[in-house]
Design an enzyme around this catalytic site. Structure first.
Site, short mmCIF file in Angstrom:
data_model
loop_
_atom_site.label_atom_id
_atom_site.label_comp_id
_atom_site.label_asym_id
_atom_site.label_seq_id
_atom_site.Cartn_x
_atom_site.Cartn_y
_atom_site.Cartn_z
N ASP A 67 36.17 32.98 36.95
CA ASP A 67 37.45 32.41 37.35
C ASP A 67 37.35 31.55 38.60
OD1 ASP A 67 36.87 34.54 39.03
OD2 ASP A 67 38.52 35.80 38.35
N ASP A 136 44.96 46.52 40.81
CA ASP A 136 45.97 46.63 39.74
C ASP A 136 45.32 46.77 38.36
OD1 ASP A 136 45.01 44.07 39.26
OD2 ASP A 136 46.96 43.07 39.40
N HIS A 138 43.01 44.80 37.02
CA HIS A 138 42.64 43.56 36.32
C HIS A 138 41.12 43.38 36.24
CE1 HIS A 138 42.86 40.97 40.27
NE2 HIS A 138 41.67 41.51 40.15
N GLU A 143 45.83 39.60 34.81
CA GLU A 143 46.77 40.49 35.48
C GLU A 143 47.49 41.37 34.46
OE1 GLU A 143 46.15 40.68 38.36
OE2 GLU A 143 46.57 38.95 39.63
P1 PGA Z 1 37.01 42.69 45.11
O1 PGA Z 1 37.87 42.05 43.92
O2 PGA Z 1 35.62 42.81 44.59
O3 PGA Z 1 37.12 41.71 46.24
O4 PGA Z 1 37.63 44.01 45.41
C1 PGA Z 1 37.71 42.59 42.63
C2 PGA Z 1 38.66 41.89 41.66
O5 PGA Z 1 39.78 41.55 42.05
O6 PGA Z 1 38.27 41.72 40.50
#
Ligand code: PGA
Length: 261
Positions: A67, A136, A138, A143
């Site tokens: 992404d 959350d 995801h 999302e």
């Molecule tokens: P993070 O993000 O590794 O910075 O915790 C993980 C994500 O949002 O997929």
């Protein structure tokens, strides 16, 4: 799903990097699916170390990132292009033309998303996809309520994700609200998936993804439908798993099972 609980985040990163290296050793022209965020940093550091000290060769590897934020140029320090260059690509020998990251600045997102999916297909699909998990639940920027069949597209970020990511921006108002992301359906087509999570703040999402029902409210739960998912956790991220003792029991006993490595 195979749940591998490690003592520390460093142990988790080393174990996951070893798994990726073994895919590359079996297939030198492997296609790797890359993730950004704090979670995979230790894995990238370990892969870089293996490249420098053990000759792990990336010269035939192709990569596709999950992404990118919409609106951030590749030079922006919070863009995922920048993150990948700084933390990984500039330290290993992947040919520049083999590196694919969704564009956050294209003037035709629809066409770009179709092209990106097509490029993955032409490369023969992703051999191993690295994933983090959001608080959350995801995966990539899929999302809650994202279709479990979704493909690469634009997503509006959830408030929780914007708040989580505000720590990286000088002004919280600068956090982009849109992202271009591989879909859940795109991710599920990878041959093998490595999900990483460390820290207490991921424990709830991990438990929901691994032991909860398959639901678009926790898009990581769709990984339960995939035949080859390795979940690398540290103790804290595993702390809300009801079956944690069972996973440790399996880890301990599996090497002795008939036909196992
Ligand atoms: P993070 O993000 O590794 O910075 O915790 C993980 C994500 O949002 O997929």
């Amino acid at each position: 799903m195979e749940i591998i609980v490690n003592e520390t985040c460093e142990d988790m990163s080393r174990a996951a990097a070893k798994e990726i290296a073994s895919v590359m050793n079996a297939k030198p022209d492997a296609v790797l699916g890359m993730a950004t965020g704090s979670t995979p940093l230790g894995v990238y550091n370990e892969l870089v170390r293996m490249h420098r000290e053990e000759g792990l060769d990336f010269s035939q590897v192709t990569t596709f990132n999950l992404d990118e934020y919409v609106g951030l140029p590749v030079t922006h320090t919070q863009s995922y292009h920048y993150f990948m260059r700084e933390n990984f690509f500039q330290h290993v020998n992947i040919p520049r033309q083999n590196i694919y990251i969704p564009s956050g600045t294209t003037d035709n997102y629809r066409a770009f998303c179709e092209w990106y999916e097509h490029r993955i297909e032409q490369a023969g699909g992703i051999d191993v996809q690295i994933l983090g998990i959001g608080s959350d639940g995801h995966i990539a920027f899929n999302e809650p309520t994202s279709s479990l069949g979704s493909r690469t597209r634009i997503k509006t970020l959830a408030k929780q994700t914007i708040d989580d990511n505000a720590r990286f921006f000088e002004d919280p108002a600068d956090v982009p609200i849109y992202a271009i992301t591989m879909g859940v359906g795109t991710i599920l087509e990878a041959e093998r998936i490595i999900l990483l999570a460390n820290g207490e703040n991921k424990a709830r999402a991990v438990a929901a993804a691994v032991e909860g029902p398959v639901t678009s409210m926790i898009t990581a739960s769709a990984l339960q439908m995939h035949p080859e998912v390795l979940v690398f956790l540290d103790n804290q991220a595993a702390s809300q798993l009801e079956m944690a003792e069972y996973y440790r029991w399996i880890q301990h006993n599996m090497p002795g099972a008939p036909g196992m490595r």
